[in-house]
Design an enzyme around this catalytic site. Structure first.
Site, PDB file in Angstrom:
ATOM      1  CB  VAL A   1      -0.874   0.015   1.358  1.00  0.00           C
ATOM      2  CG1 VAL A   1      -1.693   1.516   0.992  1.00  0.00           C
ATOM      3  CG2 VAL A   1      -1.846  -1.157   1.331  1.00  0.00           C
ATOM      4  CD  GLU A   2       1.310   6.562  -1.503  1.00  0.00           C
ATOM      5  OE1 GLU A   2       2.291   7.179  -1.000  1.00  0.00           O
ATOM      6  OE2 GLU A   2       0.053   6.817  -1.581  1.00  0.00           O
ATOM      7  CB  SER A   3       3.628   5.493   2.860  1.00  0.00           C
ATOM      8  OG  SER A   3       4.158   6.390   2.006  1.00  0.00           O
ATOM      9  CE  LYS A   4      -0.478  13.287   0.482  1.00  0.00           C
ATOM     10  NZ  LYS A   4      -0.205  14.334  -0.645  1.00  0.00           N
TER      11      LYS A   4
ATOM     12  CB  CYS B   1       9.717   8.672  -1.751  1.00  0.00           C
ATOM     13  SG  CYS B   1       8.504   8.501  -2.585  1.00  0.00           S
TER      14      CYS B   1
ATOM     15  CG  ASP C   1      11.876   6.751   2.515  1.00  0.00           C
ATOM     16  OD1 ASP C   1      11.402   7.741   2.935  1.00  0.00           O
ATOM     17  OD2 ASP C   1      11.978   6.319   1.275  1.00  0.00           O
TER      18      ASP C   1
ATOM     19  CG  HIS D   1      10.393   2.126   3.392  1.00  0.00           C
ATOM     20  ND1 HIS D   1       9.351   2.972   2.656  1.00  0.00           N
ATOM     21  CD2 HIS D   1      10.857   2.793   4.483  1.00  0.00           C
ATOM     22  CE1 HIS D   1       9.680   4.152   3.238  1.00  0.00           C
ATOM     23  NE2 HIS D   1      10.413   4.271   4.350  1.00  0.00           N
ATOM     24  CD  GLU D   2       7.143  -1.659   1.365  1.00  0.00           C
ATOM     25  OE1 GLU D   2       6.154  -1.524   1.885  1.00  0.00           O
ATOM     26  OE2 GLU D   2       7.750  -0.889   0.485  1.00  0.00           O
TER      27      GLU D   2
ATOM     28  NE  ARG E   1       8.935  10.297   4.164  1.00  0.00           N
ATOM     29  CZ  ARG E   1       9.456   9.959   3.077  1.00  0.00           C
ATOM     30  NH1 ARG E   1       8.748   9.923   2.022  1.00  0.00           N
ATOM     31  NH2 ARG E   1      10.591  10.225   3.097  1.00  0.00           N
ATOM     32  N   GLY E   2       4.642  10.828   8.328  1.00  0.00           N
ATOM     33  CA  GLY E   2       3.232  10.915   7.969  1.00  0.00           C
ATOM     34  C   GLY E   2       2.279  10.029   9.168  1.00  0.00           C
TER      35      GLY E   2
END
Length: 274
Positions: free
Chosen positions: A80-83, A181, A188, A220-221, A249-250
């Site tokens: 899942v995209e983090s934002k 990113c 990151d 990251h993954e 982050r966020g």
């Protein structure tokens, strides 16, 4: 779905009510194909997500909150995209739920659907916050080494191991992992732990290799899987596990773990930088 179509780097509109459609899945397959993974995975593991900004309303309208942890299996077809994850969690803030279990069940259903696999969810309520751990990754620090380097894109040729000598078992750590990113270019920052059994890996080369991610762009993954595969191919350990903990982050931190042998899940203890 392509990362360029995600909410990253775009003007943010915060949802007024719970909205599962905010979750933006990104297939793992594309990045794995670039690493030469086209069939069976050469590892297994988990992505551990910690969410520190989760709040909702109870049935009477009083705000509630918890720290959430999501365990996403490495074999899931999507991340899942983090934002989008942040925006999804934020959509809970003005929505009413009858119980903590109802929130957990909703999170599990939605995130599992986005990832395409069963995701485990744990919620820690404020009265249990004192039980949350903080500790550094265990192992011999590579950062103690005083060395020169000028390579800032991943270079597996920096890796080597003493193939003619007896195998060893070591746990090595570094706080000097940095990647970027692939959509926004934001850095990151992370710490990485490498446990292996096999020919002894050259410590200086391994540290230079970790540092070489400094200008690399990747989620990251994907970075952790690249580290795992590069060490596996260049150093030929019999057993290998790579665990990274990235800074928050966020309101989210992401902590991927990959291994090729059975061992317990690593502790989900945040580091000082997290």
């Amino acid at each position: 779905m392509n990362p360029e179509h995600s909410p990253l780097g775009k003007a943010t509109v915060y949802a007024a009510q719970y909205d599962a459609s905010l979750l933006f899945p990104i297939p793992r397959a594309g990045a794995r194909e670039q690493l030469g993974i086209t069939s069976a995975l050469p590892f297994f593991g988990t992505d551990i997500w910690n969410a520190y900004e989760l709040s909702w309303l109870n049935a009477r309208g009083k705000p509630q909150l918890a720290v959430a942890t999501f365990y996403v299996p490495a074999e899931s077809p999507n991340i899942v995209e983090s934002k989008s994850f942040k925006l999804y969690l934020g959509s809970f803030a003005q929505s009413k739920f009858d119980s903590l279990d109802a929130v957990r069940d909703t999170l599990k259903r939605d995130v599992s659907a986005a990832c395409g696999a069963s995701v485990s969810v744990q919620l820690v309520s404020p009265h249990d916050f004192g039980k949350l751990q903080m500790e550094e990754l265990d192992g011999l620090s590579l950062d103690r080494l005083d060395l020169d380097t000028d390579v800032y894109e991943p270079d597996p040729s920096l890796l080597s191991a003493a193939q003619e000598e007896a195998p060893v078992e070591e746990t090595l750590v570094s706080d000097l992992l940095r990647s970027n990113c692939p959509v926004t270019g934001q850095p990151d920052w992370g710490s990485v732990q490498i446990h292996y059994v096999g020919p002894q890996i050259d410590h200086a080369g391994l540290l230079r290799y970790i540092i070489s991610f400094r200008n690399h762009t990747g989620f990251h993954e994907q970075c952790v899987e690249r580290i795992f595969l590069d060490i596996l191919h260049a150093c030929k350990p019999l057993k290998l596990a790579v665990y990274a903990r990235y800074t928050r982050r966020g309101g989210l931190d992401i902590n991927p773990f990959r291994t090729n042998y059975n061992q317990p899940m690593p502790d989900n203890a945040r580091t000082a930088r997290q």
